[in-house]
Design an enzyme around this catalytic site. Structure first.
Site, PDB file in Angstrom:
ATOM      1  N   LYS A  22       0.853  -1.209   0.000  1.00  0.00           N
ATOM      2  CA  LYS A  22       0.000   0.000   0.000  1.00  0.00           C
ATOM      3  C   LYS A  22       0.876   1.242   0.000  1.00  0.00           C
ATOM      4  CE  LYS A  22      -1.604   1.603   4.080  1.00  0.00           C
ATOM      5  NZ  LYS A  22      -1.407   3.000   4.470  1.00  0.00           N
ATOM      6  N   ASN A  23       1.900   1.250   0.861  1.00  0.00           N
ATOM      7  CA  ASN A  23       2.683   2.473   1.047  1.00  0.00           C
ATOM      8  C   ASN A  23       3.691   2.711  -0.066  1.00  0.00           C
ATOM      9  OD1 ASN A  23       1.160   2.920   3.264  1.00  0.00           O
ATOM     10  ND2 ASN A  23       2.741   2.431   4.758  1.00  0.00           N
ATOM     11  N   CYS A 123      -4.463  12.084  12.740  1.00  0.00           N
ATOM     12  CA  CYS A 123      -5.108  10.769  12.633  1.00  0.00           C
ATOM     13  C   CYS A 123      -5.165  10.198  14.043  1.00  0.00           C
ATOM     14  CB  CYS A 123      -4.345   9.871  11.689  1.00  0.00           C
ATOM     15  SG  CYS A 123      -2.734   9.537  12.280  1.00  0.00           S
ATOM     16  N   ARG A 128      -0.127  14.955  12.747  1.00  0.00           N
ATOM     17  CA  ARG A 128       0.728  14.500  11.646  1.00  0.00           C
ATOM     18  C   ARG A 128       1.173  15.752  10.887  1.00  0.00           C
ATOM     19  NH1 ARG A 128      -0.583   9.129  10.293  1.00  0.00           N
ATOM     20  NH2 ARG A 128       1.192   9.109   8.897  1.00  0.00           N
ATOM     21  N   ASP A 349       4.996   0.693  12.037  1.00  0.00           N
ATOM     22  CA  ASP A 349       3.730   0.098  11.598  1.00  0.00           C
ATOM     23  C   ASP A 349       3.561  -1.324  12.104  1.00  0.00           C
ATOM     24  OD1 ASP A 349       3.593   1.769   8.347  1.00  0.00           O
ATOM     25  OD2 ASP A 349       3.256   2.453  10.397  1.00  0.00           O
ATOM     26  N   ARG A 441      -8.561  -0.475   4.848  1.00  0.00           N
ATOM     27  CA  ARG A 441      -7.742   0.554   4.166  1.00  0.00           C
ATOM     28  C   ARG A 441      -6.408  -0.042   3.719  1.00  0.00           C
ATOM     29  NH1 ARG A 441      -6.833   5.947   7.248  1.00  0.00           N
ATOM     30  NH2 ARG A 441      -5.527   6.082   5.403  1.00  0.00           N
TER      31      ARG A 441
HETATM   32  C1  EPZ Z   1       4.433   6.968   6.199  1.00  0.00           C
HETATM   33  O1  EPZ Z   1       3.688   8.021   6.740  1.00  0.00           O
HETATM   34  C2  EPZ Z   1       3.504   5.765   6.190  1.00  0.00           C
HETATM   35  N1  EPZ Z   1       2.321   6.065   5.395  1.00  0.00           N
HETATM   36  C3  EPZ Z   1       3.069   5.438   7.621  1.00  0.00           C
HETATM   37  O2  EPZ Z   1       2.293   4.238   7.546  1.00  0.00           O
HETATM   38  C4  EPZ Z   1       4.308   5.157   8.455  1.00  0.00           C
HETATM   39  O3  EPZ Z   1       3.919   4.921   9.799  1.00  0.00           O
HETATM   40  C5  EPZ Z   1       5.253   6.360   8.382  1.00  0.00           C
HETATM   41  O4  EPZ Z   1       5.576   6.661   7.013  1.00  0.00           O
HETATM   42  C6  EPZ Z   1       6.558   6.108   9.135  1.00  0.00           C
HETATM   43  O5  EPZ Z   1       7.204   4.990   8.587  1.00  0.00           O
HETATM   44  C7  EPZ Z   1       2.390   5.989   4.052  1.00  0.00           C
HETATM   45  O6  EPZ Z   1       3.438   5.702   3.488  1.00  0.00           O
HETATM   46  C8  EPZ Z   1       1.114   6.247   3.289  1.00  0.00           C
HETATM   47  P1  EPZ Z   1       6.486  10.318   8.244  1.00  0.00           P
HETATM   48  P2  EPZ Z   1       4.290   9.530   6.718  1.00  0.00           P
HETATM   49  O7  EPZ Z   1       6.359  11.617   7.551  1.00  0.00           O
HETATM   50  O8  EPZ Z   1       5.198   9.695   5.565  1.00  0.00           O
HETATM   51  C9  EPZ Z   1       7.165  13.523  11.574  1.00  0.00           C
HETATM   52  C10 EPZ Z   1       0.395   2.882   7.812  1.00  0.00           C
HETATM   53  O9  EPZ Z   1      -0.043   2.332   8.824  1.00  0.00           O
HETATM   54  N2  EPZ Z   1       6.923  14.511  10.518  1.00  0.00           N
HETATM   55  O10 EPZ Z   1       7.596   9.387   7.845  1.00  0.00           O
HETATM   56  O11 EPZ Z   1       3.163  10.465   6.854  1.00  0.00           O
HETATM   57  C11 EPZ Z   1       5.916  12.704  11.899  1.00  0.00           C
HETATM   58  O12 EPZ Z   1       5.111  13.394  12.826  1.00  0.00           O
HETATM   59  C12 EPZ Z   1       0.894   4.316   7.888  1.00  0.00           C
HETATM   60  O13 EPZ Z   1       0.509   2.334   6.686  1.00  0.00           O
HETATM   61  C13 EPZ Z   1       7.157  15.862  10.778  1.00  0.00           C
HETATM   62  O14 EPZ Z   1       7.536  16.230  11.872  1.00  0.00           O
HETATM   63  O15 EPZ Z   1       5.124   9.526   8.065  1.00  0.00           O
HETATM   64  C14 EPZ Z   1       6.504  11.443  12.473  1.00  0.00           C
HETATM   65  O16 EPZ Z   1       6.844  11.680  13.830  1.00  0.00           O
HETATM   66  C15 EPZ Z   1       0.641   4.934   9.257  1.00  0.00           C
HETATM   67  N3  EPZ Z   1       6.934  16.764   9.785  1.00  0.00           N
HETATM   68  C16 EPZ Z   1       7.807  11.267  11.674  1.00  0.00           C
HETATM   69  O17 EPZ Z   1       8.091  12.535  11.089  1.00  0.00           O
HETATM   70  C17 EPZ Z   1       6.515  16.394   8.534  1.00  0.00           C
HETATM   71  O18 EPZ Z   1       6.357  17.275   7.661  1.00  0.00           O
HETATM   72  C18 EPZ Z   1       7.716  10.270  10.546  1.00  0.00           C
HETATM   73  O19 EPZ Z   1       6.538  10.554   9.824  1.00  0.00           O
HETATM   74  C19 EPZ Z   1       6.297  15.018   8.295  1.00  0.00           C
HETATM   75  C20 EPZ Z   1       6.504  14.098   9.289  1.00  0.00           C
END
Ligand code: EPZ
Length: 462
Positions: A22-23, A123, A128, A349, A441
């Site tokens: 999915k991701n 979420c 996020r 995850d 999802r």
């Molecule tokens: C991706 O989300 C995945 N989703 C998430 O999977 C996964 O948990 C996450 O990466 C971490 O591996 C998809 O790929 C669709 P991040 P993403 O930006 O990219 C902080 C699932 O269950 N951050 O890597 O949105 C954030 O708060 C989902 O399949 C900022 O501070 O996650 C977090 O603490 C859930 N500023 C960390 O970085 C930003 O602009 C990592 O988040 C963006 C993120």
């Protein structure tokens, strides 16, 4: 409202085919906005999130056809003739359903010089933020404003794209993730924006999740010029063993046009890990097929520490079994200490899925969530099934119990839902799991796959 009715206590046995990731699929779908030529994607999982992304691309002017004759095969073409797009705005109605909708921001902005994407809400597991997406695009010369809950972006580069006559982003140094946890979707957005920007872009501390690597490979497949630089080559061996992060920068040389092509999405490593949890918690024996073992080193290590036997049977098959011969004689898994981290460390995850297994492990397990500030919504629901868990900050102390009892529980997010499926499969008696829409999802045909393995699970409406 749909719910799963699960009668637990059955050892799962048999083989399961893992679906596409999915991701990986979601950002690659978004990246098809970068080209006017036909793209055919294969091994795409049929999930509500990929259906939402289909609706989003159609709303932006793409023709998206799922090939009913060949499951997982999706044909993506421009609705209108090349160069025209009906819309560069991703609506709140769609974005609120799926946070990953934000990954159309970079492709729209660089291809059509403007983009408007509704700010994705938070979420179930806390805020996020999207600051890294915004600061990364600003580093490429974009003018980005937040107006009435929308991210409104415009390319302000002085140069125009020779193929479209539209203003281009200007390549540059993007240090926004240096010294921070690299963001997966922010990396995807900045990278997608850079491939059509004028000049060279250097993205520091770019995410190295396999899903982002899949996007890099897709972009190169349709003509992007991307090279990877490793900051400390000495760490690479440990990285490939799942033992250490290793910082990479991505160098992108902007081109004016990308072509089409055919691309196969990688297997879903989190689905594979989820089935390891289902096997562990029911004392079962599963042949996990169509998976990618090299994406699972940290997950395999942890589950082996817990007492699972995991053998690689072929390049894409893992045989997972517990030492116990039957559920009631399940050799109690022993407690361990784990912290989630960026790839290749233990994935966030998988945190809820591991917690579900740890609930029945011998002794205490300590699980630290280092990626998100509050990803423990599943704890209360696991306790309704008889788990004993103490939370202190971003750590969960799981005190192993000898049995779980069926109860009515509710999914709060995708992976919490999967963890409750796992725990219900091991609990004695009947469990009712509500809000299964969360699970749909991210898991393709979970019900069918579990039934085939002997699980007593049905879907009920009401
Ligand atoms: C991706 O989300 C995945 N989703 C998430 O999977 C996964 O948990 C996450 O990466 C971490 O591996 C998809 O790929 C669709 P991040 P993403 O930006 O990219 C902080 C699932 O269950 N951050 O890597 O949105 C954030 O708060 C989902 O399949 C900022 O501070 O996650 C977090 O603490 C859930 N500023 C960390 O970085 C930003 O602009 C990592 O988040 C963006 C993120």
């Amino acid at each position: 409202m749909e719910k799963y009715i699960i009668h637990g206590g059955v050892r799962l046995e048999g083989s399961v085919k893992i679906s596409g990731s999915k991701n990986a699929a979601l950002p690659i779908f978004a990246a098809t906005l970068l080209t006017d030529e036909e793209v055919i994607l294969k091994n795409v999982p049929q999930l509500s999130d990929t259906q939402t992304m289909t609706l989003l691309l159609r709303s932006l002017g793409k023709k998206v056809s799922w090939d009913t004759g060949s499951p997982g095969r999706v044909i993506i073409q421009p609705e209108l003739k090349a160069g025209l797009v009906v819309n560069t705005k991703a609506s709140y109605e769609i974005v609120k359903r799926m946070r990953a909708s934000i990954c159309v921001l970079g492709p729209l902005l660089t291809r059509y010089s403007k983009a408007e994407v509704s700010l994705p809400g938070g979420c179930a597991f806390g805020p996020r933020p999207v600051d890294l997406h915004i600061s990364g695009l600003r580093a490429l010369g974009a003018d980005v404003k937040l107006i009435h809950g929308n991210i409104v972006a415009e390319a302000k580069g002085l140069l125009k794209n020779s193929a479209t006559g539209l203003r281009r982003l200007r390549g540059g140094h993007v240090p926004v993730m240096q010294g921070r946890i690299s963001s997966v979707l922010a990396t995807d957005n900045i990278l997608s924006a850079a491939v059509l920007a004028e000049g060279e872009t250097c993205i520091e501390n770019a995410a190295r999740e396999p899903e982002t690597e899949d996007l890099v490979n897709f972009l190169k497949h349709i003509g992007a010029e991307i090279t990877q630089e490793i900051e400390d080559p000495h760490k690479e061996d440990l990285f490939h063993e799942g033992k250490s992060i290793s910082i990479q920068r991505l160098r992108v040389k902007g081109v004016s046009k990308l072509h089409g092509g055919e691309y196969t999405i990688i297997p879903d490593r989190i689905e594979a890990g989820s089935f390891m949890s289902f096997a562990a918690i029911t004392g079962g024996k599963l042949l996990i097929q169509n998976c990618e073992p090299k994406h699972l080193h940290a997950v395999i290590q942890i589950f082996e520490e817990l007492g699972l036997s995991i053998q690689q049977k072929s390049s894409n098959e893992l045989l997972v079994k517990t030492a116990g011969k039957r559920l009631k004689r399940l050799k109690r898994l022993k407690g361990i200490e784990v912290s989630t981290g960026p790839y290749p460390l233990f994935p966030t995850d998988m945190q809820a899925l591991l917690m579900a297994v740890a609930v029945l492990a011998e002794g205490d397990t300590i699980l630290e969530e280092s990626i998100y500030s509050s990803r423990f919504n599943h704890v209360g629901e696991l306790e309704r099934l008889g788990a004993s868990i103490t939370l202190e900050g971003n750590k969960a102390y799981i005190h192993g119990v000898s049995a779980l009892e069926g109860a009515r529980v509710m999914a709060s997010d995708l992976r919490a839902g999967a963890a409750l499926v796992a725990a219900s499969l091991a609990a004695s008696g009947k469990s009712e799991l509500r809000r299964v829409y969360h699970i749909k999802r991210g898991y393709e045909n979970l019900l069918g796959k579990l039934k085939k393995l002997g699980a007593k699970i049905v879907l009920e409406d009401g």
